[in-house]
Design a protein around this motif. Structure first.
Motif, PDB file in Angstrom:
ATOM      1  N   THR A   1      25.465 -30.835 -30.803  1.00 24.15           N
ATOM      2  CA  THR A   1      24.937 -30.846 -29.437  1.00 24.15           C
ATOM      3  C   THR A   1      23.592 -30.137 -29.443  1.00 24.15           C
ATOM      4  O   THR A   1      23.484 -28.960 -29.059  1.00 24.15           O
ATOM      5  N   PRO A   2      22.532 -30.793 -29.906  1.00 29.78           N
ATOM      6  CA  PRO A   2      21.217 -30.144 -30.032  1.00 29.78           C
ATOM      7  C   PRO A   2      20.614 -29.714 -28.703  1.00 29.78           C
ATOM      8  O   PRO A   2      19.668 -28.911 -28.687  1.00 29.78           O
ATOM      9  N   ASP A   3      21.148 -30.219 -27.581  1.00 31.38           N
ATOM     10  CA  ASP A   3      20.602 -29.832 -26.273  1.00 31.38           C
ATOM     11  C   ASP A   3      20.681 -28.316 -26.049  1.00 31.38           C
ATOM     12  O   ASP A   3      19.811 -27.736 -25.394  1.00 31.38           O
ATOM     13  N   VAL A   4      21.732 -27.669 -26.578  1.00 28.57           N
ATOM     14  CA  VAL A   4      21.886 -26.232 -26.340  1.00 28.57           C
ATOM     15  C   VAL A   4      20.835 -25.425 -27.076  1.00 28.57           C
ATOM     16  O   VAL A   4      20.616 -24.248 -26.769  1.00 28.57           O
ATOM     17  N   ASN A   5      20.169 -26.056 -28.049  1.00 28.79           N
ATOM     18  CA  ASN A   5      19.153 -25.367 -28.835  1.00 28.79           C
ATOM     19  C   ASN A   5      17.748 -25.841 -28.460  1.00 28.79           C
ATOM     20  O   ASN A   5      16.792 -25.646 -29.196  1.00 28.79           O
ATOM     21  N   ALA A   6      17.645 -26.492 -27.296  1.00 31.72           N
ATOM     22  CA  ALA A   6      16.355 -26.965 -26.790  1.00 31.72           C
ATOM     23  C   ALA A   6      15.870 -26.009 -25.703  1.00 31.72           C
ATOM     24  O   ALA A   6      16.578 -25.087 -25.286  1.00 31.72           O
ATOM     25  N   VAL A   7      14.652 -26.239 -25.208  1.00 26.84           N
ATOM     26  CA  VAL A   7      14.095 -25.383 -24.163  1.00 26.84           C
ATOM     27  C   VAL A   7      13.229 -26.214 -23.222  1.00 26.84           C
ATOM     28  O   VAL A   7      12.597 -27.193 -23.641  1.00 26.84           O
ATOM     29  N   TRP A   8      13.214 -25.831 -21.972  1.00 25.97           N
ATOM     30  CA  TRP A   8      12.426 -26.488 -20.929  1.00 25.97           C
ATOM     31  C   TRP A   8      11.016 -25.924 -20.937  1.00 25.97           C
ATOM     32  O   TRP A   8      10.815 -24.722 -20.765  1.00 25.97           O
ATOM     33  N   ASP A   9      10.022 -26.779 -21.136  1.00 26.35           N
ATOM     34  CA  ASP A   9       8.613 -26.368 -21.095  1.00 26.35           C
ATOM     35  C   ASP A   9       8.042 -26.821 -19.758  1.00 26.35           C
ATOM     36  O   ASP A   9       7.674 -27.985 -19.582  1.00 26.35           O
ATOM     37  N   GLU A  10       7.971 -25.892 -18.817  1.00 21.17           N
ATOM     38  CA  GLU A  10       7.534 -26.220 -17.464  1.00 21.17           C
ATOM     39  C   GLU A  10       6.084 -26.669 -17.448  1.00 21.17           C
ATOM     40  O   GLU A  10       5.722 -27.625 -16.758  1.00 21.17           O
ATOM     41  N   ALA A  11       5.222 -25.985 -18.195  1.00 24.46           N
ATOM     42  CA  ALA A  11       3.790 -26.300 -18.175  1.00 24.46           C
ATOM     43  C   ALA A  11       3.518 -27.703 -18.711  1.00 24.46           C
ATOM     44  O   ALA A  11       2.712 -28.448 -18.147  1.00 24.46           O
ATOM     45  N   ALA A  12       4.196 -28.072 -19.792  1.00 25.70           N
ATOM     46  CA  ALA A  12       3.964 -29.383 -20.404  1.00 25.70           C
ATOM     47  C   ALA A  12       4.862 -30.460 -19.828  1.00 25.70           C
ATOM     48  O   ALA A  12       4.678 -31.642 -20.136  1.00 25.70           O
ATOM     49  N   GLN A  13       5.845 -30.027 -19.024  1.00 33.44           N
ATOM     50  CA  GLN A  13       6.835 -30.963 -18.491  1.00 33.44           C
ATOM     51  C   GLN A  13       7.519 -31.724 -19.624  1.00 33.44           C
ATOM     52  O   GLN A  13       7.622 -32.955 -19.621  1.00 33.44           O
ATOM     53  N   GLU A  14       8.014 -30.935 -20.595  1.00 32.47           N
ATOM     54  CA  GLU A  14       8.701 -31.497 -21.751  1.00 32.47           C
ATOM     55  C   GLU A  14       9.938 -30.661 -22.075  1.00 32.47           C
ATOM     56  O   GLU A  14       9.989 -29.471 -21.754  1.00 32.47           O
ATOM     57  N   ILE A  15      10.905 -31.287 -22.712  1.00 30.71           N
ATOM     58  CA  ILE A  15      12.027 -30.559 -23.297  1.00 30.71           C
ATOM     59  C   ILE A  15      11.773 -30.492 -24.795  1.00 30.71           C
ATOM     60  O   ILE A  15      11.574 -31.518 -25.450  1.00 30.71           O
TER      61      ILE A  15
END
Length: 447
Positions: free
Chosen positions: A290-304
């Protein structure tokens, strides 16, 4: 002729704006060498010792222990050419007043690795005369203290000055540092603590009563250092990332049986193998599915941002407050290597020696509330991450096995995650995977 330089408080971690002066290791008149440790500070993340980039003689200390100083503020002045004259350094104010000429700017670069901010000081000269000492930078609001490093107790709360090992000793011996007055220039030493434990220390009322109001029976302590940074980070996380928390109760009897077996094996001889090591291994394995738990929200770039590595943070309680050092590339480590890394990480944290670099750039965090006898909680996600797992206490609990009630080793897990990045399905699958790995470690061979 003498040449005076001012040593500024440097940015020891990215984004640092201020730090508290804990203790000076030099005093006016001391001769110092290049890279000698001159001061210990407490940043928003850790206690740090600062080396001086020059050799020479210390002429002034501009701040006292216990004071909070902004980055870039000069904290020490020294003569880097003491052999040029035997005359004492002229007072900064007098030098400034006697200098009619335009200032010549000298750029003072910070130490390597201490950030990119430079401090510009001004040197005023008269033709044919020796250079005067640099005028004080405007950031130093108060006049320099006399040639003494004894700390005055800060108003609003006494801050006992002691190094992490001394704080640990005091905790182990049941000595209240607030009741002591340091004998080493205001700094509490190991001898001070041991004398207090033996009942031979002299307690000074001015120290005990600092910050205490007998009328309200309250004591006020300024919010500084690690406590201040932790509070800011938790508020930012709680009101930025939409938190969801899920819970799972797990029968970990097979894990505990495996732990006892491994502890007796030759491969794990001398290794401190804790349930936390098993939890760390389970998290690293489950994160691959489940790689989603090791991802991060980048608000400035609007990317995960998905990360193909696990820098595993371990929340640790220390005398300075909560810190979260990281195990780098934890997903590449074996169970034994994780156990060794955890032992080293926690030992360093308890001694207060965790560096700011060791706490940066985590991808996932585990907080072990079970060590305090707590069953579970709703942990707050660390900024820059998307999930955190709380591991509860392991208890003997009635459990249904094959239709019969038996006593089993049971623990509770709770997972908080950022719902912008992780949906309920992914969060549930990850938590179920971690639980399955702890309930039956043999499942690991299928991952």
């Amino acid at each position: 002729m003498p040449e005076y330089k001012q040593f500024p408080l440097s940015d020891t971690a990215e984004g640092l704006t201020e730090a508290d002066i804990l203790a000076w290791h030099v005093k006016p008149g001391d001769t110092v060498t290049v890279n000698q440790i001159v001061v210990e500070i407490e940043t928003a993340k850790a206690a740090v010792e600062l080396p001086i980039p020059w050799a020479g003689v210390v002429t002034e200390l501009h701040v006292e222990p216990g004071q909070t100083v902004e980055v870039g503020t000069p904290i020490l002045t020294m003569d880097v050419d003491p052999g040029g004259t035997a005359a004492p350094a002229p007072a900064p104010v007098a030098a400034a007043a006697a200098a009619p000429e335009a200032p010549a700017e000298e750029e003072m670069k910070p130490l390597v690795g201490y950030g990119s901010k430079a401090v510009v000081t001004k040197r005023r000269e008269r033709k044919g005369s020796a250079p005067a000492a640099p005028a004080p930078v405007a950031a130093v609001a108060a006049p320099p203290a006399p040639a003494s490093v004894v700390a005055e107790k800060p108003r609003g709360g006494y801050v006992p000055l002691a190094k992490p090992p001394v704080r640990k000793l005091a905790k182990d011996l049941g000595v209240d540092l607030h009741a002591l007055s340091g004998t080493a220039g205001g700094v509490i030493t190991r001898d001070d603590v041991e004398r207090a434990a033996n009942g031979s220390a002299v307690v000074q009322p001015s120290t005990v009563d600092a910050g205490y109001d007998p009328g309200t029976r309250e004591r006020r302590v300024p919010i500084k250092g690690v406590r201040k940074a932790t509070a800011n980070a938790m508020v930012q996380s709680a009101f930025t990332a939409p938190h969801v928390t899920e819970f799972l109760t797990v029968d970990v009897t097979p894990m505990m049986e495996l732990r006892e077996k491994l502890k007796k094996s030759r491969e794990f001889a001398g290794t401190k193998l804790t349930p936390l090591a098993f939890a760390a291994k389970a998290v690293c394995l489950a994160a691959k599915r489940t790689p989603d738990v090791n991802a991060v929200w980048d608000e400035a770039a609007q990317e995960i941002v998905y990360k193909d590595y696990v820098h595993l943070g371990i929340a640790a309680a220390t005398p300075r407050g909560l810190v979260v050092p990281k195990i780098r590339d934890a997903d590449s480590l074996s169970l034994k290597e994780l156990a060794l890394a955890l032992t080293e990480l926690t030992d360093v944290a308890r001694e207060g020696k965790t560096t700011p670099a060791a706490m940066a750039n985590g991808t996932f965090t585990i907080t072990n509330v079970g060590v305090f006898g707590v069953d579970t909680g709703t942990p707050i996600i660390n900024p820059g991450e998307s999930a955190i797992l709380a591991v509860g206490a392991i208890r003997d609990t009635p459990w249904v096995v094959d239709g019969e009630i038996v006593v089993r080793k049971v623990m509770q897990l709770s997972l908080s995650f950022d719902h912008r990045v992780i949906d309920g399905q992914q969060g549930s699958e990850f938590l179920a995977d971690v639980g399955a790995l702890l309930a039956d470690p043999a499942v690991a061979i299928t991952y």
